[in-house]
Design a protein around this motif. Structure first.
Motif, PDB file in Angstrom:
ATOM      1  N   ARG A 195      -8.933  -4.661 -12.487  1.00  0.00           N
ATOM      2  CA  ARG A 195      -7.875  -4.643 -13.505  1.00  0.00           C
ATOM      3  C   ARG A 195      -7.489  -3.231 -13.885  1.00  0.00           C
ATOM      4  NH1 ARG A 195     -11.620  -8.808 -16.476  1.00  0.00           N
ATOM      5  NH2 ARG A 195     -13.027  -7.466 -15.285  1.00  0.00           N
ATOM      6  N   ASN A 196      -8.501  -2.372 -14.067  1.00  0.00           N
ATOM      7  CA  ASN A 196      -8.219  -0.993 -14.445  1.00  0.00           C
ATOM      8  C   ASN A 196      -7.516  -0.233 -13.326  1.00  0.00           C
ATOM      9  OD1 ASN A 196      -9.410  -1.537 -16.881  1.00  0.00           O
ATOM     10  ND2 ASN A 196     -11.408  -0.723 -16.272  1.00  0.00           N
ATOM     11  N   PHE A 197      -7.926  -0.525 -12.105  1.00  0.00           N
ATOM     12  CA  PHE A 197      -7.293   0.157 -10.982  1.00  0.00           C
ATOM     13  C   PHE A 197      -5.809  -0.175 -10.925  1.00  0.00           C
ATOM     14  CE2 PHE A 197      -5.777   0.451  -6.647  1.00  0.00           C
ATOM     15  CZ  PHE A 197      -6.194   1.713  -6.288  1.00  0.00           C
ATOM     16  N   ARG A 198      -5.527  -1.446 -11.021  1.00  0.00           N
ATOM     17  CA  ARG A 198      -4.136  -1.892 -10.952  1.00  0.00           C
ATOM     18  C   ARG A 198      -3.309  -1.288 -12.084  1.00  0.00           C
ATOM     19  NH1 ARG A 198      -1.661  -6.571  -8.797  1.00  0.00           N
ATOM     20  NH2 ARG A 198      -3.660  -7.052  -7.846  1.00  0.00           N
ATOM     21  N   LYS A 199      -3.903  -1.311 -13.266  1.00  0.00           N
ATOM     22  CA  LYS A 199      -3.206  -0.776 -14.431  1.00  0.00           C
ATOM     23  C   LYS A 199      -2.837   0.695 -14.207  1.00  0.00           C
ATOM     24  CE  LYS A 199      -5.694  -2.022 -17.813  1.00  0.00           C
ATOM     25  NZ  LYS A 199      -6.777  -1.849 -18.824  1.00  0.00           N
ATOM     26  N   LYS A 200      -3.820   1.456 -13.774  1.00  0.00           N
ATOM     27  CA  LYS A 200      -3.613   2.891 -13.604  1.00  0.00           C
ATOM     28  C   LYS A 200      -2.580   3.205 -12.531  1.00  0.00           C
ATOM     29  CE  LYS A 200      -5.281   7.338 -13.746  1.00  0.00           C
ATOM     30  NZ  LYS A 200      -6.112   8.187 -14.597  1.00  0.00           N
ATOM     31  N   ILE A 201      -2.732   2.563 -11.399  1.00  0.00           N
ATOM     32  CA  ILE A 201      -1.848   2.892 -10.289  1.00  0.00           C
ATOM     33  C   ILE A 201      -0.414   2.457 -10.606  1.00  0.00           C
ATOM     34  CG2 ILE A 201      -2.136   0.777  -8.901  1.00  0.00           C
ATOM     35  CD1 ILE A 201      -2.306   4.202  -7.362  1.00  0.00           C
ATOM     36  N   LEU A 202      -0.277   1.319 -11.282  1.00  0.00           N
ATOM     37  CA  LEU A 202       1.073   0.867 -11.613  1.00  0.00           C
ATOM     38  C   LEU A 202       1.703   1.747 -12.691  1.00  0.00           C
ATOM     39  CD1 LEU A 202       0.740  -3.024 -11.499  1.00  0.00           C
ATOM     40  CD2 LEU A 202       1.883  -1.517  -9.865  1.00  0.00           C
ATOM     41  N   SER A 203       0.856   2.312 -13.560  1.00  0.00           N
ATOM     42  CA  SER A 203       1.398   3.133 -14.640  1.00  0.00           C
ATOM     43  C   SER A 203       2.007   4.423 -14.103  1.00  0.00           C
ATOM     44  CB  SER A 203       0.307   3.461 -15.663  1.00  0.00           C
ATOM     45  OG  SER A 203      -0.558   4.446 -15.145  1.00  0.00           O
ATOM     46  N   MET A 204       1.640   4.798 -12.883  1.00  0.00           N
ATOM     47  CA  MET A 204       2.230   6.009 -12.296  1.00  0.00           C
ATOM     48  C   MET A 204       3.642   5.776 -11.798  1.00  0.00           C
ATOM     49  SD  MET A 204      -0.838   7.562 -10.066  1.00  0.00           S
ATOM     50  CE  MET A 204      -2.423   7.874 -10.804  1.00  0.00           C
ATOM     51  N   LYS A 205       3.970   4.509 -11.624  1.00  0.00           N
ATOM     52  CA  LYS A 205       5.306   4.139 -11.172  1.00  0.00           C
ATOM     53  C   LYS A 205       5.687   4.789  -9.850  1.00  0.00           C
ATOM     54  CE  LYS A 205       7.130   3.522 -15.865  1.00  0.00           C
ATOM     55  NZ  LYS A 205       6.491   2.222 -16.148  1.00  0.00           N
ATOM     56  N   ILE A 206       4.747   4.830  -8.930  1.00  0.00           N
ATOM     57  CA  ILE A 206       5.096   5.325  -7.603  1.00  0.00           C
ATOM     58  C   ILE A 206       5.128   4.183  -6.605  1.00  0.00           C
ATOM     59  CG2 ILE A 206       4.267   7.694  -7.833  1.00  0.00           C
ATOM     60  CD1 ILE A 206       1.666   6.853  -6.580  1.00  0.00           C
ATOM     61  N   LEU A 207       4.865   2.960  -7.074  1.00  0.00           N
ATOM     62  CA  LEU A 207       4.839   1.825  -6.163  1.00  0.00           C
ATOM     63  C   LEU A 207       6.040   0.924  -6.397  1.00  0.00           C
ATOM     64  CD1 LEU A 207       1.111   0.667  -6.066  1.00  0.00           C
ATOM     65  CD2 LEU A 207       2.305   2.325  -4.642  1.00  0.00           C
ATOM     66  N   GLU A 208       6.560   0.433  -5.297  1.00  0.00           N
ATOM     67  CA  GLU A 208       7.677  -0.488  -5.354  1.00  0.00           C
ATOM     68  C   GLU A 208       7.174  -1.841  -4.864  1.00  0.00           C
ATOM     69  OE1 GLU A 208      11.989  -0.875  -3.053  1.00  0.00           O
ATOM     70  OE2 GLU A 208      10.711   0.876  -2.790  1.00  0.00           O
ATOM     71  N   LYS A 209       7.330  -2.850  -5.693  1.00  0.00           N
ATOM     72  CA  LYS A 209       6.823  -4.168  -5.313  1.00  0.00           C
ATOM     73  C   LYS A 209       7.812  -4.859  -4.385  1.00  0.00           C
ATOM     74  CE  LYS A 209       4.795  -8.310  -7.416  1.00  0.00           C
ATOM     75  NZ  LYS A 209       4.347  -8.892  -8.710  1.00  0.00           N
ATOM     76  N   LEU A 210       7.308  -5.430  -3.323  1.00  0.00           N
ATOM     77  CA  LEU A 210       8.175  -6.112  -2.366  1.00  0.00           C
ATOM     78  C   LEU A 210       8.051  -7.618  -2.573  1.00  0.00           C
ATOM     79  CD1 LEU A 210       7.234  -3.968   0.754  1.00  0.00           C
ATOM     80  CD2 LEU A 210       9.245  -3.749  -0.712  1.00  0.00           C
ATOM     81  N   PRO A 211       9.069  -8.356  -2.183  1.00  0.00           N
ATOM     82  CA  PRO A 211       9.015  -9.822  -2.370  1.00  0.00           C
ATOM     83  C   PRO A 211       8.260 -10.517  -1.249  1.00  0.00           C
ATOM     84  CG  PRO A 211      11.164  -9.172  -1.504  1.00  0.00           C
ATOM     85  CD  PRO A 211      10.345  -7.915  -1.611  1.00  0.00           C
ATOM     86  N   GLU A 212       7.312  -9.834  -0.641  1.00  0.00           N
ATOM     87  CA  GLU A 212       6.559 -10.434   0.456  1.00  0.00           C
ATOM     88  C   GLU A 212       5.081 -10.393   0.130  1.00  0.00           C
ATOM     89  OE1 GLU A 212       7.382  -8.336   4.208  1.00  0.00           O
ATOM     90  OE2 GLU A 212       8.614  -7.006   2.958  1.00  0.00           O
ATOM     91  N   LYS A 213       4.357 -11.271   0.764  1.00  0.00           N
ATOM     92  CA  LYS A 213       2.909 -11.273   0.592  1.00  0.00           C
ATOM     93  C   LYS A 213       2.211 -11.054   1.920  1.00  0.00           C
ATOM     94  CE  LYS A 213       1.906 -13.894  -3.575  1.00  0.00           C
ATOM     95  NZ  LYS A 213       1.015 -14.959  -4.098  1.00  0.00           N
ATOM     96  N   ASP A 214       1.068 -10.446   1.806  1.00  0.00           N
ATOM     97  CA  ASP A 214       0.212 -10.310   2.976  1.00  0.00           C
ATOM     98  C   ASP A 214      -0.895 -11.334   2.824  1.00  0.00           C
ATOM     99  OD1 ASP A 214      -1.450  -9.604   5.034  1.00  0.00           O
ATOM    100  OD2 ASP A 214      -2.381  -7.949   3.919  1.00  0.00           O
ATOM    101  N   LYS A 215      -0.953 -12.269   3.739  1.00  0.00           N
ATOM    102  CA  LYS A 215      -1.947 -13.329   3.591  1.00  0.00           C
ATOM    103  C   LYS A 215      -3.174 -13.114   4.467  1.00  0.00           C
ATOM    104  CE  LYS A 215       1.047 -16.773   1.725  1.00  0.00           C
ATOM    105  NZ  LYS A 215       1.252 -18.213   1.492  1.00  0.00           N
ATOM    106  N   SER A 216      -3.268 -11.944   5.055  1.00  0.00           N
ATOM    107  CA  SER A 216      -4.408 -11.727   5.948  1.00  0.00           C
ATOM    108  C   SER A 216      -5.716 -11.639   5.179  1.00  0.00           C
ATOM    109  CB  SER A 216      -4.195 -10.445   6.773  1.00  0.00           C
ATOM    110  OG  SER A 216      -4.236  -9.312   5.924  1.00  0.00           O
ATOM    111  N   GLY A 217      -5.643 -11.300   3.919  1.00  0.00           N
ATOM    112  CA  GLY A 217      -6.886 -11.061   3.188  1.00  0.00           C
ATOM    113  C   GLY A 217      -7.358 -12.222   2.349  1.00  0.00           C
TER     114      GLY A 217
END
Lengths: 244, 244
Positions: A195-217
């Motif tokens: 949760r903390n990792f996601r929060k931090k990385i998203l707060s930098m606003k350098i990621l663009e979310k795509l409308p696709e999913k990777d289901k390999s994992g």
DNA sequence: TCAAAAGTGTTCAAGTTACACCCATGT
DNA sequence: ACATGGGTGTAACTTGAACACTTTTGA
């Protein structure tokens, strides 16, 4: 790098002051510490030497620097010759210049480390020419001072990851947040809180979310993201506190 | 470093594979970026060249690496020859290896930076042999790529100061907290809050308070402190967050 | 007595850490 | 239906930032 049997004659005519006395003969080499990430583990490309001395021992890949090319160009050439890759991230690590480091002669080496995106096919490909991707914590004994180089490169990578994002260089264009987290866990060698990792990385606003999913994992699948190159470059230049 | 007129003959007999083709002739030099702190300002030791080319221009001090000494030893030798100092803190900065960096020949330079305690007498002494202590923000144009080296060294010093204490190397044995603060202000090039600085540095518990005051800086006088070497070394090794 | 630097504490905001439950899906 | 990894929010705590007055002393 290691040297074969070799002999040098080095002449410095018209030496007329102490400025040049004793200069050379020193050979200048470059060695490359090549990091790759295959969505699971951080790996290091090592080569089995084909020539004496140290034949069949593991080592980093290196070459001598030509007198008409820059040190950086030489490192790029090594990378290209040994992996076929060009245009990848590479940075100088340090110069290894101890006097007796190479029993074959007086050679100093400017070590460089490179970060590359590791696709499955590449991972297989290198095997064909006596190379192997080792996990960073399972590096075998290497020739000369190459284990030192590896340790220094890894520690530099860890430090670098704190103040500049490194993901772009090591991940494919599209990746999931859990994959990115796995990368950082591999670099820091410790587990991180989801949760903390996601929060931090998203707060930098350098990621663009795509409308696709990777289901390999997983069954559910994870959304793919892409780096926003502009903001990423800005962060790279500015230097960010990415303490995790 | 710069080169005079020189000619090399470089022969590699019995070259029988591509491993050695094109190797050398490359001369290996070291250059030293010498930082000093005189309780007021952070300074850099620069030299006026006595020989052609670039005679009378300002430059860093450097020498060629001898074939029977390590690169680090060569840097120590340069430092000793040019300042008389030995046993000071010195660390490798980077290798400068661009192809055309020295018009006089193919020379690469392994730059090192050193941190030294600056006493008044030394500051005068160097003047006698064509050297001068410049404040870091008033460095004149230097020969070759020496201004790049200076900029890189200063930026490395700044970064280093964040995760490892540097005061021990640059300050005399006994110093006051305001002096230490002045040092950090010179490194970061920005003013720091007195109260917060004191709080932070004391919370590290690496300072030992002495029952003496230094009255050179004020009427009231400031208490002298000394680094607790053990705890200091421990912090150096462990690496500390010294963000200020 | 005044000028100049040294010394000292508290409050507030921001960021980091720790932690538990529901969701979507393939088998 | 269940196992697996993905996704989310909140409360406690720690840390950093901002800030003003008193002390000492030499001139």
């Amino acid at each position: 790098m290691g040297i074969q049997n070799f002999h040098l004659t080095f002449m410095l005519p018209s030496i007329n002051n102490t400025f040049y006395s004793g200069a050379g003969p020193i050979l200048v080499a470059v060695d490359c510490i090549i990091f790759g990430f295959d969505k699971q583990r951080l790996k290091l490309l090592l080569f089995k030497r084909k020539v004496e001395p140290f034949k069949n021992e593991w080592s980093l890949i290196g070459r001598f620097v030509k007198s008409d090319e820059s040190v950086y160009t030489a490192a790029e050439r090594v990378l290209e010759e040994s992996t076929g890759l060009s245009g990848v991230f590479m940075e100088q690590l340090a110069c290894y210049g101890a006097e007796g480091r190479d029993p074959g002669g007086r050679v100093i080496s400017i070590a460089h480390y490179a970060l590359i995106r590791l696709e499955e096919q590449e991972e297989q490909a290198v095997e064909t020419y006596q190379a192997h991707w080792y996990e960073v914590d399972k590096v075998p004994p290497l020739i000369l001072d190459h284990n030192d180089m590896v340790a220094d490169a890894f520690s530099k990578l860890r430090r670098r990851a704190r103040y500049q994002p490194v993901g772009f260089e090591l991940l494919p264009e599209k990746f999931t947040i859990p994959q990115l987290q796995t990368l950082y866990e591999a670099i820091y060698q410790k587990p991180l809180d989801r949760r903390n990792f996601r929060k931090k990385i998203l707060s930098m606003k350098i990621l663009e979310k795509l409308p696709e999913k990777d289901k390999s994992g997983s069954r559910k699948g994870a959304f793919l993201y892409r780096f926003d190159e502009n903001k990423y470059q800005e962060l790279m230049a500015r230097g960010v506190d990415f303490e995790l």
